[in-house]
Design an enzyme around this catalytic site. Structure first.
Site, PDB file in Angstrom:
ATOM      1  N   CYS A 133      79.208 -20.634 -41.768  1.00  0.00           N
ATOM      2  CA  CYS A 133      80.035 -21.867 -42.427  1.00  0.00           C
ATOM      3  C   CYS A 133      81.402 -21.904 -42.136  1.00  0.00           C
ATOM      4  CB  CYS A 133      79.442 -21.697 -44.082  1.00  0.00           C
ATOM      5  SG  CYS A 133      80.364 -23.149 -44.955  1.00  0.00           S
ATOM      6  N   CYS A 136      83.453 -22.788 -45.132  1.00  0.00           N
ATOM      7  CA  CYS A 136      83.723 -22.032 -46.182  1.00  0.00           C
ATOM      8  C   CYS A 136      84.712 -20.975 -45.868  1.00  0.00           C
ATOM      9  CB  CYS A 136      82.422 -21.216 -46.589  1.00  0.00           C
ATOM     10  SG  CYS A 136      80.977 -22.408 -46.573  1.00  0.00           S
ATOM     11  N   ASP A 137      84.535 -20.578 -44.280  1.00  0.00           N
ATOM     12  CA  ASP A 137      85.358 -19.191 -44.044  1.00  0.00           C
ATOM     13  C   ASP A 137      86.443 -19.414 -42.917  1.00  0.00           C
ATOM     14  OD1 ASP A 137      83.364 -17.686 -45.709  1.00  0.00           O
ATOM     15  OD2 ASP A 137      82.125 -17.763 -44.254  1.00  0.00           O
TER      16      ASP A 137
END
Ligand code: NAP
Length: 310
Positions: A133, A136-137
């Site tokens: 993701c 997200c990261d």
């Protein structure tokens, strides 16, 4: 057979949010989750894009908080595997490994599973440089060198997004042409931080405590190479967890459930929420929103049945 007002299948943010809204509507609800509440949230080391947590929050911590909130309202959570369902009658039936459940409404929030490369090192280094993701990261890779596996819209769009943080992004694609839409291809090709390795697959991800390099293979001449990277984003598509519902509700060709804006599926009284749904943005926030809408729609459907019967 246990009878409820609604059966929620799946305990990620969509299912838990549906549970919270169902309990606040005083529905008798049960949530069935295969593993433990949280879904894909549980594997997110750190979540920075969920509003309300400016300093970020751990995935397991947020999962527990959502589950606690739902259970404190009285939501029954059962750990079991949904094997099949029969939505053809007014009382919907859900068969699990631990017995059958019935209710006039069901909310499918069974999520999706990111496809894995299935190469050595991938499992061990997930969360330690291997990510599924970018949203997200991505921010963890400021001024780092990273690789992106995949050639579809997600891989190319996210590779461009990742150049906001990374020093260099190498896209590794197994063919000599991208699947992504032309405008994204053009954008990627003219981005000075993006490089594309064509006809390339990853055969191993290496690193002691975190990702240090990947071994790549050229599929044309079988030559092997090594790419030193700090992270690898595996963006080769997701598979919806809807196999057990085949034939019950209308799905797109990839198995994502089609709904309208009320989260209603092709079957009256059956709703879908979160990543298992055909939708544009698969995020915790949109999953939670879907769950709230699905539970509200379920409540209205039950009221319509009560009105009919009085
Ligand atoms: P996708 O379209 O299925 O693309 C997956 C990509 O990964 C393909 O390039 C595929 O290669 C590659 N791949 C699959 N399995 C692989 C493996 N085992 N090893 C190496 N490479 C592998 O998935 P997606 O990009 O996640 O997109 C999903 C859907 O969302 C699509 O309909 C897409 O259009 C849509 N989407 C749209 C947008 C947008 O419009 N901006 C953004 C994101 C997603 P091949 O090409 O060789 O098959």
């Amino acid at each position: 057979m246990k009878k409820y007002d609604t059966i929620i299948i799946g305990g990620g943010p969509a299912g838990l949010s549906a549970g919270i809204y169902a309990m606040r509507s005083r529905l008798k609800a049960v949530l069935i989750e295969k593993f433990m509440p949280g879904g894909q949230m549980m594997v997110a080391d750190f979540i920075e894009n969920f509003p309300g947590f400016p300093a970020g929050i751990g995935g397991p911590e947020l999962s527990m908080a959502m589950a606690d909130q739902a259970q404190s309202l009285g939501l029954e959570i059962i750990a079991s595997d949904c094997i099949s369902a029969d939505f053809s009658k007014e009382q919907k039936l859900v068969h699990t490994a631990d017995g059958d459940f019935s209710a006039p409404t069901a909310i499918i929030a069974s999520g999706a599973t990111p496809r894995r490369l299935m190469v050595p090192g991938e499992d061990r280094l997930t969360g330690k440089g291997v990510s599924y993701c970018a949203t997200c990261d991505g921010a963890f890779f400021k001024d780092k060198e990273i690789a992106v596996a995949g050639g579809g819209n997600t891989a190319i769009q996210d590779a461009i997004f990742l150049t906001r943080f990374a020093k260099k992004v190498t896209i590794l694609h197994r063919r000599d042409a991208l699947r992504a839409t032309k405008i994204l291809q053009e954008r990627a090709l003219r981005n000075p931080k993006v490089e594309i390795a064509w006809n390339t697959v990853i055969t191993e991800i290496k690193g002691k405590q975190k990702v240090e390099s990947i071994t790549v293979k050229n599929v044309k001449d079988a030559s092997l190479g090594m790419l030193p990277v700090d992270g690898i984003f595996v963006l080769i598509g997701t598979d919806p967890n809807t196999e057990f519902l085949r034939g019950q509700v209308v799905m797109d060709p990839s198995g994502y459930i089609i709904t309208n804006e009320e989260m209603e599926t092709s079957m009256p009284g059956v709703y879908a929420a979160g990543d298992c749904r055909h939708k544009m943005l698969r995020q915790m926030l949109t999953a939670a929103a879907d769950g709230a809408i699905a539970a509200t729609s379920a409540e209205q459907y039950i009221e319509s049945l009560e009105d009919r019967d009085h």
